[in-house]
Design an enzyme around this catalytic site. Structure first.
Site, PDB file in Angstrom:
ATOM      1  N   GLN A 199       0.866  -1.178   0.000  1.00  0.00           N
ATOM      2  CA  GLN A 199       0.000   0.000   0.000  1.00  0.00           C
ATOM      3  C   GLN A 199       0.904   1.229   0.000  1.00  0.00           C
ATOM      4  O   GLN A 199       1.402   1.630   1.051  1.00  0.00           O
ATOM      5  CB  GLN A 199      -0.925  -0.032   1.222  1.00  0.00           C
ATOM      6  CG  GLN A 199      -1.767  -1.317   1.320  1.00  0.00           C
ATOM      7  CD  GLN A 199      -2.849  -1.394   0.252  1.00  0.00           C
ATOM      8  OE1 GLN A 199      -3.763  -0.580   0.208  1.00  0.00           O
ATOM      9  NE2 GLN A 199      -2.737  -2.370  -0.661  1.00  0.00           N
ATOM     10  N   ALA A 240     -11.782   2.744   4.166  1.00  0.00           N
ATOM     11  CA  ALA A 240     -10.821   1.868   3.490  1.00  0.00           C
ATOM     12  C   ALA A 240      -9.898   2.690   2.581  1.00  0.00           C
ATOM     13  O   ALA A 240     -10.059   3.907   2.435  1.00  0.00           O
ATOM     14  CB  ALA A 240     -11.565   0.808   2.696  1.00  0.00           C
ATOM     15  N   HIS A 241      -8.964   1.994   1.927  1.00  0.00           N
ATOM     16  CA  HIS A 241      -7.980   2.691   1.093  1.00  0.00           C
ATOM     17  C   HIS A 241      -8.631   3.450  -0.060  1.00  0.00           C
ATOM     18  O   HIS A 241      -9.564   2.981  -0.672  1.00  0.00           O
ATOM     19  CB  HIS A 241      -6.886   1.758   0.566  1.00  0.00           C
ATOM     20  CG  HIS A 241      -7.320   0.458  -0.004  1.00  0.00           C
ATOM     21  ND1 HIS A 241      -6.444  -0.554  -0.281  1.00  0.00           N
ATOM     22  CD2 HIS A 241      -8.540  -0.014  -0.359  1.00  0.00           C
ATOM     23  CE1 HIS A 241      -7.096  -1.580  -0.781  1.00  0.00           C
ATOM     24  NE2 HIS A 241      -8.359  -1.280  -0.843  1.00  0.00           N
ATOM     25  N   ASN A 242      -8.101   4.628  -0.292  1.00  0.00           N
ATOM     26  CA  ASN A 242      -8.496   5.464  -1.427  1.00  0.00           C
ATOM     27  C   ASN A 242      -9.900   6.027  -1.344  1.00  0.00           C
ATOM     28  O   ASN A 242     -10.436   6.518  -2.334  1.00  0.00           O
ATOM     29  CB  ASN A 242      -8.302   4.705  -2.752  1.00  0.00           C
ATOM     30  CG  ASN A 242      -6.854   4.309  -2.922  1.00  0.00           C
ATOM     31  OD1 ASN A 242      -6.471   3.173  -2.668  1.00  0.00           O
ATOM     32  ND2 ASN A 242      -6.027   5.264  -3.276  1.00  0.00           N
ATOM     33  N   SER A 260     -12.012   3.068  -2.318  1.00  0.00           N
ATOM     34  CA  SER A 260     -12.117   3.967  -3.466  1.00  0.00           C
ATOM     35  C   SER A 260     -13.463   4.682  -3.590  1.00  0.00           C
ATOM     36  O   SER A 260     -13.736   5.311  -4.609  1.00  0.00           O
ATOM     37  CB  SER A 260     -11.838   3.217  -4.779  1.00  0.00           C
ATOM     38  OG  SER A 260     -10.542   2.677  -4.763  1.00  0.00           O
TER      39      SER A 260
END
Lengths: 343, 343, 343
Positions: A199, A240-242, A260
């Site tokens: 990541q 979460a990521h993004n 995302s």
């Protein structure tokens, strides 16, 4: 504090008010209308508590401008009583100043840059390459990992963790136990085995953002996870990521965002709402509790249910669900009537 | 890194690929197709981004074998692009090596056994009887309680806690703030008073397991809580005492498992799913977001809803729920028609 | 431990029992009926495991009084086998005693008052004005902020945080990673900007309360957040500011309470339940998993669904929802039949 000083402070902050009463009294703390004492200030925003205006012992009450002659005690008439209450409460309860102090038990890397008037509490860890601007306050046991930067007047709670290479703006609050910038859930499956996707993105947080206790905000997989200015996030929320949270948005406890997903500006998200990944929500959208958001939303308004639909539609169907047993029985009765008619 | 070195690495890892382009260029980092520069590698798995193949500035793109002649830039054709991307990303972003280091602020009990090349960060606590094998990395402020054992190449995040007498295999990741081996929710009620059941089981974690930020995994009440090899668990998941997670399973954020529930092998659990206690799920079962699983599941497949049913059935009913108001009106209209017919 | 000592302990604790067997054997640990060895004690509360009584190798089994002659091994017949099991398990697994000990790495403020036999572990932080009564146990890395008070025999888990000015009664357990007394989600919006409402209330916890791993309990906005005596709270539960939990209530994992909600006495809340703010629940109310509670509940009983209704009604409708596709097809068929009849 003498009430006339409070009034002067409000004027300085551009508050337009009418004051009725004696401004020489002392006001020292906030309180609820029902429990307030003579040196305390209270407010009314919910008509449910209207009766308390007659009996309150408060020294000062903050009311909406329309509520002329509503109470016997000294009162302020303003456009936005809750906001004015916030200002007064802040004045009466100043934050512990972040004086220039590093507790001997803290571990601050020699290559970290620490600004003026930064308070670094017991057992805090500040790693290599970290930069902390002036006026920030790091409570006991928090960890600021390598090359992360904190703006001015940030406040990091006890035992919180800000992982490496993240960036916080000015006036950012991270409450106790939160983890900002942990690795996101990025895995590739090959023949039944999971392989970790490094990541390499960061978490970028704007100015005037507050993040609650035990929240988790994952760093980006490739690009960054972004929280824009002026967002407030309650406890145990997971981003979460993004994920990207638009400025001015407010997210209540235990809500979760998959990877995302983009939330627009000035949205509100109630408790335990969940968002699928890779969807986009426009500005000024409001989600009721426990909604499950599975698709893009391009029209402002209130949404609810799973999959989330317009709240007004959800409301109607929700009532119908509660009557479903009755409806099924009706259909059965109709069938009987038709059978009779047919024979 | 020169591209031919990356190709050699893939060959060593048994990846079957066709390469089109010039392998003398430098590739130094991963990126998205739209933002990539000439020294970066990207990949395509989602057709949504197909157009980017024409405009990308990436130095290298990883594509599915079928996508011959799909782009003008250098590309790798492989069976599983996302997996190959993971390998390349790992090569370009090596983990910080866990060199032989104990920070002076760490508290390591004299009776703990610490292997070679173990990194123990600032303010880490390693208690009596702990055994840590070679290559493990303990980030700042984490606590490893008494008699717990860690395998090789484990990585424990900042401020995480591994409670006493637990066992982690090799290559286990515990992210920041997670609590492994806390007491489960075991209480007996006698005449309105709660009496604590001592939790004498442990948490046993296999090899190649990853557990996210602020997750909680409770120790067993009598027997152990077990997470088999090759499982991945996202942030804020809760596993109660005596849960067993079968190998290869993946659990997304904020899912929760009540006590003694058994999840089979190679299952996937989406966000905010909840499992009742004492139920058993067979292998290869997939749960959609927010499902509430109340019964044993003996047949592989996708499930959704609360109580969880086959996802295809849930989908149909879910559409009907959104039309329920209409249906109720239809039934009302039918009744009227019948009343007319009957008279 | 010799069995006759266990029996004597039960008698001291007022347990009314019939014992069948030889009380001179050794019983050293608890176990499940299926895995127990000759020096272990087991119990039966679930008829599902009745067959094990014939094959168990346990030295002692605890059974309900009605189960006369149900097994060949030594057994205790009692009114509440699970409670008696709890007592025996506690006797066989005594808590680590909190001897008078402060680890040299702990930071204890000179103005903190620490009672007799208090154990303060590695890297613990005890700030100014804190008062800790005798017999309490503070595990590694936990932080007790300013002016908070702990009663007798409290146990605070590793890396937990108790924020400033909170009050814990006697025998309170706070598990690892929990955050007690963080700021609540109090914000006033003025022209799109969020202004923080200082949270001047505290968290007040009664006696014999247990709070799970990574739980968050926010301090009150003006008045206090209150958890009465004898409550048990599982992992990852969130209690917002000014929530009040009545004595004897039990709350399972990942449940969440919005601000100012009052839960009555002896309630049970299953996993992932959510409560709206400013509602009041009477005593002896039981919520099924994932319920969403949006209104006051004035009648005891079981509730489920969102919005939560009586569980029996929810059950009926829930079955109907799963038949909804069928129902819609029935209505369509009825329409056809009517059309034929009408023509």
């Amino acid at each position: 504090m003498q009430l006339h000083k409070i009034l002067a402070f409000l004027a300085e902050n551009g508050v337009d008010y009418d004051f009725v009463g004696d401004d020489s009294i002392e006001i020292n703390q906030v309180s609820g209308l029902d429990n307030a004492r003579a040196d305390q200030v209270s407010f009314l925003t919910d008509k449910k508590y209207l009766d308390y205006l007659q009996t309150t012992q408060a020294g000062l009450v903050i009311l909406n401008k329309k509520m002329v002659d509503a109470t016997h005690v000294a009162h302020l008439l303003v456009d936005n009583p809750y906001y004015v209450y916030a200002l007064v409460a802040q004045l009466l309860n100043p934050l512990k100043p972040a004086s220039n102090f590093i507790h001997p038990s803290a571990v601050v890397h020699q290559d970290a840059i620490v600004g003026d008037d930064v308070y670094i509490g017991e057992n805090v860890v500040v790693q290599q390459g970290v930069k902390i601007e002036s006026g920030s306050y790091l409570a006991a046991g928090c960890v600021i990992e390598e090359f992360t930067t904190l703006g001015k007047q940030c406040r990091i709670g006890s035992n919180a963790t800000i992982c490496h290479h993240c960036s916080l703006g000015d006036n950012v609050i991270i409450e106790a136990g939160a983890v900002i910038g942990g690795d996101g859930f990025g895995w590739a499956n090959n023949q039944g085995q999971w392989f970790k996707i490094p990541q390499v993105g960061r978490v970028i947080i704007g100015n005037n953002v507050s993040i609650g206790n035990n929240v988790t905000v994952d760093r980006g997989a490739i690009e960054d996870t972004i929280i824009e200015d002026n967002c407030i996030i309650d406890n145990q929320v997971h981003l979460a990521h993004n994920v990207k949270i638009g400025s001015g948005s407010a997210i209540a406890g235990q809500a979760g965002f998959a990877g995302s997903t983009v939330l627009g500006k000035n949205c509100t998200v109630a408790g335990q709402v969940g968002f699928a990944g890779h969807i986009e929500i426009t500005d000024n959208v409001h989600f009721l509790a426990k909604a499950g958001v599975t698709h893009d939303i391009t029209e402002s308004g209130a949404y609810a249910g799973f999959p989330a639909i317009k709240a007004s539609d959800w409301q109607k169907n929700s009532v119908r669900v509660r009557q479903l047993d009755k409806l099924a029985k009706q259909v059965k009765a109709l069938q009987k009537q038709i059978d009779i008619l047919s024979n």
